[in-house]
Every structure is written in C-alpha cells, then in structure tokens.
Design a protein around this motif. Structure first.
Motif, PDB file in Angstrom:
ATOM      1  N   TRP A 137      36.486   1.305  -2.736  1.00 48.65           N
ATOM      2  CA  TRP A 137      36.681   0.157  -3.627  1.00 48.65           C
ATOM      3  C   TRP A 137      35.331  -0.480  -3.975  1.00 48.65           C
ATOM      4  CZ3 TRP A 137      39.962  -2.176  -6.787  1.00 48.65           C
ATOM      5  CH2 TRP A 137      39.745  -3.506  -7.125  1.00 48.65           C
ATOM      6  N   GLU A 138      34.510  -0.710  -2.969  1.00 47.86           N
ATOM      7  CA  GLU A 138      33.223  -1.356  -3.206  1.00 47.86           C
ATOM      8  C   GLU A 138      32.278  -0.479  -4.010  1.00 47.86           C
ATOM      9  OE1 GLU A 138      31.487  -3.572  -0.037  1.00 47.86           O
ATOM     10  OE2 GLU A 138      33.465  -3.963   0.821  1.00 47.86           O
ATOM     11  N   GLU A 139      32.356   0.822  -3.837  1.00 44.31           N
ATOM     12  CA  GLU A 139      31.552   1.735  -4.654  1.00 44.31           C
ATOM     13  C   GLU A 139      31.964   1.633  -6.125  1.00 44.31           C
ATOM     14  OE1 GLU A 139      30.904   6.522  -5.161  1.00 44.31           O
ATOM     15  OE2 GLU A 139      31.287   5.734  -3.151  1.00 44.31           O
ATOM     16  N   GLU A 140      33.258   1.542  -6.365  1.00 45.68           N
ATOM     17  CA  GLU A 140      33.751   1.385  -7.734  1.00 45.68           C
ATOM     18  C   GLU A 140      33.372   0.025  -8.321  1.00 45.68           C
ATOM     19  OE1 GLU A 140      37.985   1.971  -7.708  1.00 45.68           O
ATOM     20  OE2 GLU A 140      37.801   3.902  -6.676  1.00 45.68           O
ATOM     21  N   MET A 141      33.338  -1.002  -7.488  1.00 48.76           N
ATOM     22  CA  MET A 141      33.090  -2.361  -7.972  1.00 48.76           C
ATOM     23  C   MET A 141      31.597  -2.707  -8.079  1.00 48.76           C
ATOM     24  SD  MET A 141      36.085  -3.229  -8.666  1.00 48.76           S
ATOM     25  CE  MET A 141      35.649  -4.847  -9.270  1.00 48.76           C
ATOM     26  N   ALA A 142      30.737  -2.033  -7.348  1.00 45.74           N
ATOM     27  CA  ALA A 142      29.306  -2.369  -7.326  1.00 45.74           C
ATOM     28  C   ALA A 142      28.674  -2.464  -8.718  1.00 45.74           C
ATOM     29  CB  ALA A 142      28.542  -1.386  -6.449  1.00 45.74           C
ATOM     30  N   PRO A 143      28.990  -1.579  -9.674  1.00 50.33           N
ATOM     31  CA  PRO A 143      28.358  -1.682 -10.989  1.00 50.33           C
ATOM     32  C   PRO A 143      28.704  -2.951 -11.772  1.00 50.33           C
ATOM     33  CG  PRO A 143      29.297   0.509 -10.671  1.00 50.33           C
ATOM     34  CD  PRO A 143      29.781  -0.353  -9.540  1.00 50.33           C
ATOM     35  N   PHE A 144      29.689  -3.706 -11.327  1.00 52.20           N
ATOM     36  CA  PHE A 144      30.067  -4.938 -12.008  1.00 52.20           C
ATOM     37  C   PHE A 144      29.127  -6.095 -11.692  1.00 52.20           C
ATOM     38  CE2 PHE A 144      33.990  -2.563 -12.126  1.00 52.20           C
ATOM     39  CZ  PHE A 144      34.558  -2.917 -13.350  1.00 52.20           C
ATOM     40  N   PHE A 145      28.303  -5.946 -10.643  1.00 45.11           N
ATOM     41  CA  PHE A 145      27.527  -7.076 -10.152  1.00 45.11           C
ATOM     42  C   PHE A 145      26.041  -6.991 -10.499  1.00 45.11           C
ATOM     43  CE2 PHE A 145      31.171  -6.688  -7.293  1.00 45.11           C
ATOM     44  CZ  PHE A 145      31.725  -7.946  -7.466  1.00 45.11           C
TER      45      PHE A 145
ATOM     46  N   THR B 164      37.802 -19.607  10.920  1.00 48.34           N
ATOM     47  CA  THR B 164      36.531 -19.756  10.221  1.00 48.34           C
ATOM     48  C   THR B 164      36.803 -19.651   8.730  1.00 48.34           C
ATOM     49  OG1 THR B 164      35.329 -18.729  12.046  1.00 48.34           O
ATOM     50  CG2 THR B 164      34.231 -18.743   9.899  1.00 48.34           C
ATOM     51  N   ARG B 165      36.264 -20.584   7.976  1.00 49.95           N
ATOM     52  CA  ARG B 165      36.352 -20.539   6.513  1.00 49.95           C
ATOM     53  C   ARG B 165      35.052 -19.931   5.992  1.00 49.95           C
ATOM     54  NH1 ARG B 165      38.404 -25.208   8.186  1.00 49.95           N
ATOM     55  NH2 ARG B 165      36.430 -26.280   7.956  1.00 49.95           N
ATOM     56  N   VAL B 166      35.160 -18.946   5.122  1.00 55.88           N
ATOM     57  CA  VAL B 166      33.989 -18.247   4.595  1.00 55.88           C
ATOM     58  C   VAL B 166      34.002 -18.364   3.079  1.00 55.88           C
ATOM     59  CG1 VAL B 166      32.818 -16.018   4.407  1.00 55.88           C
ATOM     60  CG2 VAL B 166      34.012 -16.627   6.529  1.00 55.88           C
ATOM     61  N   CYS B 167      32.863 -18.749   2.527  1.00 51.34           N
ATOM     62  CA  CYS B 167      32.709 -18.850   1.079  1.00 51.34           C
ATOM     63  C   CYS B 167      31.451 -18.085   0.692  1.00 51.34           C
ATOM     64  CB  CYS B 167      32.597 -20.312   0.666  1.00 51.34           C
ATOM     65  SG  CYS B 167      32.658 -20.585  -1.109  1.00 51.34           S
ATOM     66  N   PHE B 168      31.526 -17.367  -0.422  1.00 57.25           N
ATOM     67  CA  PHE B 168      30.378 -16.559  -0.845  1.00 57.25           C
ATOM     68  C   PHE B 168      30.274 -16.540  -2.354  1.00 57.25           C
ATOM     69  CE2 PHE B 168      34.001 -13.748  -0.410  1.00 57.25           C
ATOM     70  CZ  PHE B 168      33.982 -13.019  -1.589  1.00 57.25           C
ATOM     71  N   GLU B 169      29.106 -16.091  -2.819  1.00 59.75           N
ATOM     72  CA  GLU B 169      28.834 -16.034  -4.256  1.00 59.75           C
ATOM     73  C   GLU B 169      28.283 -14.673  -4.634  1.00 59.75           C
ATOM     74  OE1 GLU B 169      26.259 -18.450  -7.643  1.00 59.75           O
ATOM     75  OE2 GLU B 169      25.819 -18.787  -5.533  1.00 59.75           O
ATOM     76  N   LEU B 170      28.725 -14.187  -5.777  1.00 57.78           N
ATOM     77  CA  LEU B 170      28.188 -12.987  -6.418  1.00 57.78           C
ATOM     78  C   LEU B 170      28.071 -13.270  -7.909  1.00 57.78           C
ATOM     79  CD1 LEU B 170      30.432 -10.349  -4.622  1.00 57.78           C
ATOM     80  CD2 LEU B 170      27.944 -10.401  -4.478  1.00 57.78           C
ATOM     81  N   ARG B 171      27.356 -12.424  -8.609  1.00 61.07           N
ATOM     82  CA  ARG B 171      27.219 -12.553 -10.066  1.00 61.07           C
ATOM     83  C   ARG B 171      27.787 -11.313 -10.737  1.00 61.07           C
ATOM     84  NH1 ARG B 171      25.565 -17.583 -11.963  1.00 61.07           N
ATOM     85  NH2 ARG B 171      24.389 -18.523 -10.283  1.00 61.07           N
ATOM     86  N   VAL B 172      28.804 -11.518 -11.558  1.00 62.54           N
ATOM     87  CA  VAL B 172      29.403 -10.430 -12.333  1.00 62.54           C
ATOM     88  C   VAL B 172      28.615 -10.296 -13.630  1.00 62.54           C
ATOM     89  CG1 VAL B 172      31.491  -9.641 -13.516  1.00 62.54           C
ATOM     90  CG2 VAL B 172      31.681 -10.876 -11.344  1.00 62.54           C
ATOM     91  N   ARG B 173      28.333  -9.070 -14.014  1.00 58.38           N
ATOM     92  CA  ARG B 173      27.634  -8.833 -15.281  1.00 58.38           C
ATOM     93  C   ARG B 173      28.463  -9.429 -16.415  1.00 58.38           C
ATOM     94  NH1 ARG B 173      23.581  -5.353 -14.728  1.00 58.38           N
ATOM     95  NH2 ARG B 173      23.479  -4.189 -12.787  1.00 58.38           N
ATOM     96  N   PRO B 174      27.872 -10.304 -17.221  1.00 61.52           N
ATOM     97  CA  PRO B 174      28.641 -10.977 -18.285  1.00 61.52           C
ATOM     98  C   PRO B 174      29.379 -10.009 -19.209  1.00 61.52           C
ATOM     99  CG  PRO B 174      26.530 -12.046 -18.027  1.00 61.52           C
ATOM    100  CD  PRO B 174      26.502 -10.811 -17.150  1.00 61.52           C
ATOM    101  N   GLU B 175      28.779  -8.869 -19.500  1.00 59.57           N
ATOM    102  CA  GLU B 175      29.409  -7.920 -20.410  1.00 59.57           C
ATOM    103  C   GLU B 175      30.588  -7.180 -19.765  1.00 59.57           C
ATOM    104  OE1 GLU B 175      26.049  -5.622 -18.398  1.00 59.57           O
ATOM    105  OE2 GLU B 175      26.335  -7.673 -19.136  1.00 59.57           O
ATOM    106  N   ARG B 176      30.792  -7.374 -18.457  1.00 64.89           N
ATOM    107  CA  ARG B 176      31.879  -6.667 -17.762  1.00 64.89           C
ATOM    108  C   ARG B 176      32.930  -7.613 -17.182  1.00 64.89           C
ATOM    109  NH1 ARG B 176      30.166  -1.342 -14.768  1.00 64.89           N
ATOM    110  NH2 ARG B 176      32.325  -0.934 -15.328  1.00 64.89           N
TER     111      ARG B 176
ATOM    112  N   PRO C 292      29.133  -4.750  -2.214  1.00 66.05           N
ATOM    113  CA  PRO C 292      29.416  -6.141  -2.587  1.00 66.05           C
ATOM    114  C   PRO C 292      29.869  -7.012  -1.427  1.00 66.05           C
ATOM    115  CG  PRO C 292      30.302  -4.671  -4.247  1.00 66.05           C
ATOM    116  CD  PRO C 292      29.791  -3.803  -3.124  1.00 66.05           C
ATOM    117  N   ASP C 293      30.732  -6.490  -0.583  1.00 63.32           N
ATOM    118  CA  ASP C 293      31.263  -7.302   0.503  1.00 63.32           C
ATOM    119  C   ASP C 293      30.179  -7.732   1.478  1.00 63.32           C
ATOM    120  OD1 ASP C 293      33.707  -8.445   1.615  1.00 63.32           O
ATOM    121  OD2 ASP C 293      33.258  -7.166   3.334  1.00 63.32           O
ATOM    122  N   GLN C 294      29.188  -6.887   1.717  1.00 60.38           N
ATOM    123  CA  GLN C 294      28.129  -7.232   2.660  1.00 60.38           C
ATOM    124  C   GLN C 294      26.922  -7.898   1.997  1.00 60.38           C
ATOM    125  OE1 GLN C 294      29.110  -3.576   3.139  1.00 60.38           O
ATOM    126  NE2 GLN C 294      30.780  -4.405   4.329  1.00 60.38           N
ATOM    127  N   ALA C 295      26.773  -7.750   0.685  1.00 62.09           N
ATOM    128  CA  ALA C 295      25.589  -8.260   0.008  1.00 62.09           C
ATOM    129  C   ALA C 295      25.799  -9.636  -0.625  1.00 62.09           C
ATOM    130  CB  ALA C 295      25.147  -7.266  -1.068  1.00 62.09           C
TER     131      ALA C 295
END
Length: 113
Positions: free
Chosen positions: A77-85, A3-15, A92-95
């Motif tokens: 890891w996701e707790e550390e990365m969540a503020p970037f989005f 299965t090929r999986v593609c997803f999108e998120l938005r990183v805060r421009p200032e980060r 992040p992985d589930q949202a």
C-alpha cells in the motif's frame, strides 16, 4: 494508556483528486492491517494545497509502527501511495512529520476538576 498520534504529510497538488479516490474506499485488507496493528479512531484530513493531517489512537505506538513496518500488505500500500507525496524520505507511514499535542480538552478538564 491511550496515545494520540497526529502527523503531517504533503500530497502533490496535481494528485489530490486521485489521492482522494484511492481512499474511497481503502482496500479491506489494508483497513484490517491498520486495525491489527492496534490503531483506532484513525482519520486523515486534507486541506487545500495538499496539506494532509492524520490522527489515530493506539495503546502502543512503537508496536503499531513495528507491526506495519513488517507487514507486506502495508508495504505494498505504501509503495503505491508514495508517489502521491512531496518531500518523502521513506515509506509514508514512517516518514510523516509527527506533531506535538499542546492541548487536550478532556485531560485539562480532568485536571481542573
């Protein structure tokens, strides 16, 4: 079947720069956890303005998602990365917003032959 999986998120421009730095390199324990979940050929692509597109392949995406959802390593890891989005409703992985594949060259060539 792969299965090929593609997803999108938005990183805060200032980060964006900090986000890039956090991925160069990703901690070895997190890399191993992604692989243990059954994800392979995993890539992230970052566009100007913070649009992030991710892609990976797996044999069982539900099992890969469940493995990472239960993983303390992935949770940290996701707790550390969540503020970037931006506009994130959970880990992040589930949202991430899933994208629907509308074209695949190999599949269409196979059918055409």
């Amino acid at each position: 079947m792969t299965t090929r999986v593609c997803f999108e998120l938005r990183v805060r421009p200032e980060r964006i720069e900090e986000y890039r730095e956090r991925h160069s390199p990703v901690r070895a324990e997190m890399l191993e956890e992604i692989a243990a979940a059954g994800r392979r050929n995993y890539s992230l692509f970052l566009a100007d303005g913070g649009r992030l597109i991710g892609y990976y392949e797996t044999d069982d995406d539900d099992a890969a998602q469940a493995y990472l959802a239960a993983s303390p390593i992935a949770a940290r890891w996701e707790e550390e990365m969540a503020p970037f989005f931006l506009d994130l409703g959970g880990r992040p992985d589930q949202a991430a917003t899933g994208l629907v594949e509308v074209f695949n060259l190999e599949q269409q060539l196979e059918r055409a032959r």
